[in-house]
Design an enzyme around this catalytic site. Structure first.
Site, mmCIF file in Angstrom:
data_model
loop_
_atom_site.group_PDB
_atom_site.id
_atom_site.type_symbol
_atom_site.label_atom_id
_atom_site.label_comp_id
_atom_site.label_asym_id
_atom_site.label_seq_id
_atom_site.Cartn_x
_atom_site.Cartn_y
_atom_site.Cartn_z
ATOM 1 N N ASP A 88 -22.546 29.525 0.399
ATOM 2 C CA ASP A 88 -21.333 29.871 1.128
ATOM 3 C C ASP A 88 -20.255 28.836 0.812
ATOM 4 O OD1 ASP A 88 -22.738 31.907 2.348
ATOM 5 O OD2 ASP A 88 -22.568 31.099 4.373
ATOM 6 N N HIS A 144 -28.931 28.086 -3.078
ATOM 7 C CA HIS A 144 -29.963 28.986 -3.589
ATOM 8 C C HIS A 144 -29.776 29.226 -5.081
ATOM 9 C CE1 HIS A 144 -31.480 30.721 0.440
ATOM 10 N NE2 HIS A 144 -30.650 29.731 0.737
ATOM 11 N N SER A 247 -20.379 19.476 0.843
ATOM 12 C CA SER A 247 -20.053 18.943 -0.467
ATOM 13 C C SER A 247 -19.866 20.084 -1.453
ATOM 14 C CB SER A 247 -21.103 17.958 -0.960
ATOM 15 O OG SER A 247 -20.600 17.226 -2.063
#
Length: 281
Positions: A88, A144, A247
């Protein structure tokens, strides 16, 4: 350059990040709840999609920050040719790696060799593609896999811990190639793929699913680990790593294997699992 960005040149990056880590891992009930409530309110965190939606149930702020999502909250793009968005956040930049250089912001770029810490490691990505994805404090903080890959090697590259916010990215030359980072090299059915977990000011750690915490300890020299004997394969869309504060993750792909999704551009909001690129081979 803003005063805050200018100050980051002289601030004790690692000391401040270590202090932030102590706060993030504190189990003091009042402190951890104040941190959770403050971040939830300020950044509009959507706890309804979390596996644990009750903010009082997290034992530490870090547990809240690295929270899991409910099953089905994110799904992979249904096209089997799609390489997936790893997290995201929003796209900082994406596009071709031109003459070995990766675009950072207007007037700023760095080389793939600088980012990866090695000229030979960068060679397979000459004229390939990159995507830089920034995770803000409101986002899901697990990263992921865009595609199924077998872990070949990790490279812990020491460096500074500049902020990776928009102002810093626009003004700090070669920022992502200067910050401390963990480079993860995977072998896939189309060739090599690199996933670079970039640390930042107040980031209290980077963890991987295969070895746990990698940063800190902060490094003073490049540290390479060969993982081929462990036969670690992660499937497309599987969790790979996580940040213990917001980050940036950078994906590198070799030339000619995929085309970036045309809807992506700088500052595009993105969600884990949406289409990053489409296989062409």
């Amino acid at each position: 350059m803003s005063l805050v960005t200018a100050l980051t040149y002289v601030l004790p990056h690692r000391l401040l990040s270590s202090m932030a880590r102590a706060l993030a891992y504190s189990d003091n009930p009042r402190l951890k709840q104040w941190l959770i409530d403050t971040v939830t309110r300020r950044f509009g965190v959507n706890l309804a999609e979390a596996a644990q939606p009750d903010p009082t149930k997290y034992p530490t702020f870090n547990a809240f920050f690295t929270r899991a999502l409910k099953p089905g909250a994110r799904v992979p793009d249904p096209d089997p040719r799609s390489l997936l968005m790893p997290a995201d956040g929003h796209v900082s930049q994406c596009g071709p790696i031109e003459n070995g250089r990766i675009f950072q912001a207007k007037g700023q770029s760095f080389t793939a060799a600088e980012l990866l810490g090695d000229e030979a490691d960068a060679t397979p990505f000459n004229d390939g593609l990159f995507a830089t994805v920034y995770l803000s404090p409101r986002d899901y903080h697990r990263v992921h896999m865009p595609w199924t890959g077998r872990l070949r090697e990790t490279v812990h590259v020491p460096g500074r811990l500049f902020s990776v916010g928009t102002a810093a990215v626009a003004n700090v030359p070669r920022l992502f190639a200067r910050n401390e980072r963990l480079v993860c090299h995977f072998d896939t059915d189309f060739g090599p793929m690199a996933m670079v977990m970039v640390g930042a000011l107040l980031v209290s750690g980077v963890e991987t699913v295969w070895s746990g915490e990698e940063i800190p300890a902060y490094g003073d020299r490049i540290n390479r680990k060969d993982w081929r004997a462990e036969n670690i394969t992660l499937d497309r869309f599987a969790e790979m790593a996580r940040f213990n504060y917001g980050s940036t993750v950078i994906v590198l792909l070799p030339r000619g294997v995929a085309t970036l999704d045309p809807s992506l551009h700088a500052e595009s909001p993105v969600r884990l699992g949406q289409k990053l690129a489409t296989r062409t081979t």
